[in-house]
Design an enzyme around this catalytic site. Sequence first.
Site, short mmCIF file in Angstrom:
data_model
loop_
_atom_site.label_atom_id
_atom_site.label_comp_id
_atom_site.label_asym_id
_atom_site.label_seq_id
_atom_site.Cartn_x
_atom_site.Cartn_y
_atom_site.Cartn_z
N ASP A 1 53.69 12.23 -29.07
CA ASP A 1 53.42 12.87 -30.35
C ASP A 1 54.09 12.03 -31.43
OD1 ASP A 1 52.93 15.14 -32.39
OD2 ASP A 1 52.15 15.94 -30.52
N GLU B 1 44.52 19.32 -35.77
CA GLU B 1 45.42 19.45 -36.92
C GLU B 1 45.45 18.21 -37.83
OE1 GLU B 1 48.60 22.79 -35.62
OE2 GLU B 1 49.11 20.77 -34.97
N HIS C 1 48.80 13.70 -35.29
CA HIS C 1 49.97 13.67 -34.40
C HIS C 1 50.21 12.27 -33.86
CE1 HIS C 1 50.75 18.06 -34.11
NE2 HIS C 1 49.45 18.16 -34.31
#
Length: 602
Positions: free
Chosen positions: A222, A346, A275
């Site tokens: 990440d 996201e 990410h």
Amino acid sequence: MRPRALLASLASLTAVSAVAVNPLPAPRNITWGSSGPLHLAGPLLLKTPYNPLVYQAWERTISSILNLRWTPAATEAPIASYPPFPTPSSGSSSSSSKDKRGLPLLIDVDLDIEDYEADLQHGVDESYTLDITADSHTVRITAKTVWGALHAFTTFQQLVIYDGNGGYLVEQPVSIQDAPLYPYRGVMIDTGRNFLSVAKIYEQLDAMALAKLNVLHWHLDDTQSWPVAIQAYPEMTRDAYSPREVYSHDDLRNIIQYARARGIRVIPEVDMPGHSAAGWKQVDPDIVACADSWWSNDVWEFHTAVEPPPGQLDIVYNKTYDVVKTVYTELSGVFPDNWFHVGGDELQTNCYNFSARTQSWLAEDPSRTYDDLAQYWIDHAVPIFRDVPGRERRLVMWEDIFNADVHATDVPKDIVLQTWNGGLTNIKNLTASGYDIIVSSADFFYLDCGYGGFVTNDPRYDVMSNPDPNTPNFNYGGNGGSWCAPYKTWQRIYDYDFTLNLTEAEAKHILGAVTPLWSEQVDDTVVTGKMWPRAAALAELVWSGNRDPATGRKRTTQMTQRILNFREYLVANGIPAAPLVPKYCLQHPHACDLYYNQTAIE
């Protein structure tokens, strides 16, 4: 139950059909006899053509049986004042061979596998049958593949108990016909936020095998860290937390081999284009947008990331795809599964305020939006992800790429979407749109929820007022950053009817479910206790369901003793699963139920 008391109880089993064992996940069909216990003659001989994977699995099984001396702490027998539960159907048979105590003797295991060559890939047949009759010396197992045989061993391991007098018993003759409801059943670990040692990953795999879970979804990296050695770009691990917190290719292969030996697929995830900071920026800082920005700006409308630190791949930078292809191709050579998870969740548009390339690309055509940017990623990255010679590559992505506020306008229908948001609404929308899906709904399956937020300098906790205690999530006003609170109990997980309101055609698009454990507040010290035994509730949900097949009623009440007992079994196997109740509740079945009415949960 004390060994002597258990032995006395077993001696009386010739006259009754109740049994102490309660395997998890519950088999699809299990029928107990009533002719009495069958004693093991010692390490049972496995009779089947030699296959190293099968024989090694059997050695682990019989070694566990003999070394654990397991006796179930939580049985289904009701306490005195409670109405009894229905007992399994019974039959009668006479025994032909007995030990010196007059008990039938089991000598060997006759295993018949139809296909030894079937690979451990999505949809492989995992069914098995297991039969122990009163008049035979043999445990008979049939399976379509070696993977079904491994599940049969796991069930047998839970059926055998120590008799308290130096021997081992199967309490009654038994017949089992078993197969999973769903082909994709797993947990997700996250080694990007905090590192997990190889030994702790092995521990999760051991527990998964006992629960018949067959997919380890491994969120490798990440923005915070890149813990995976990439030979093409060794500089990427400069963004590991330390040189000790890096998985070598040998580590990866050892974990994959360890999992395969237990019937578990390892599906890697490299989250892209969101990410993405650690590792990538070591190859070329221009690959990553907004890496040096402040993630929240103290005003949420200007945030560049949902958590620190920020970073996303620059979608319109050509070199991004060169590096992505190199990394992806190398990892595809290490991970043998046909499936690969490529993230897609996201995407934060504010991050691209820091990308001159992206802003210039948007300005070239006033009609362009961030949805077009997401589509640009699909159009340029997906061909790379499909290009794996000799591999029937199928891609998995988080649902955001299709249904978030910023999303691609044309996501190929053969991409599997993993749904984590919106619960039943999103499941309905995705399946109605024709996508195969994996269910990971945060409101039911996220194991990291309920521990509070991890970000510091958080004034949301600094509230001393006392609001109405009758309001939901009453917390003296200081609700902090636990966005997915409350904590997901095993009952919350088990009671999730994720096919509710789906048509038959829509329901067929559900391939299974994964319970994620994001690791912002997880490392070696707590991972197993946070994962287990709650993940076992999902294991039964996707193996045999949460409803009685005969009545259609929820069997959460019956599951109680099963999961309490399974927790004890995990601990006995050296897996430090968290306790669920005071031990009193194990020893007094259903005395801790909220309702005296045993059918309160329909």
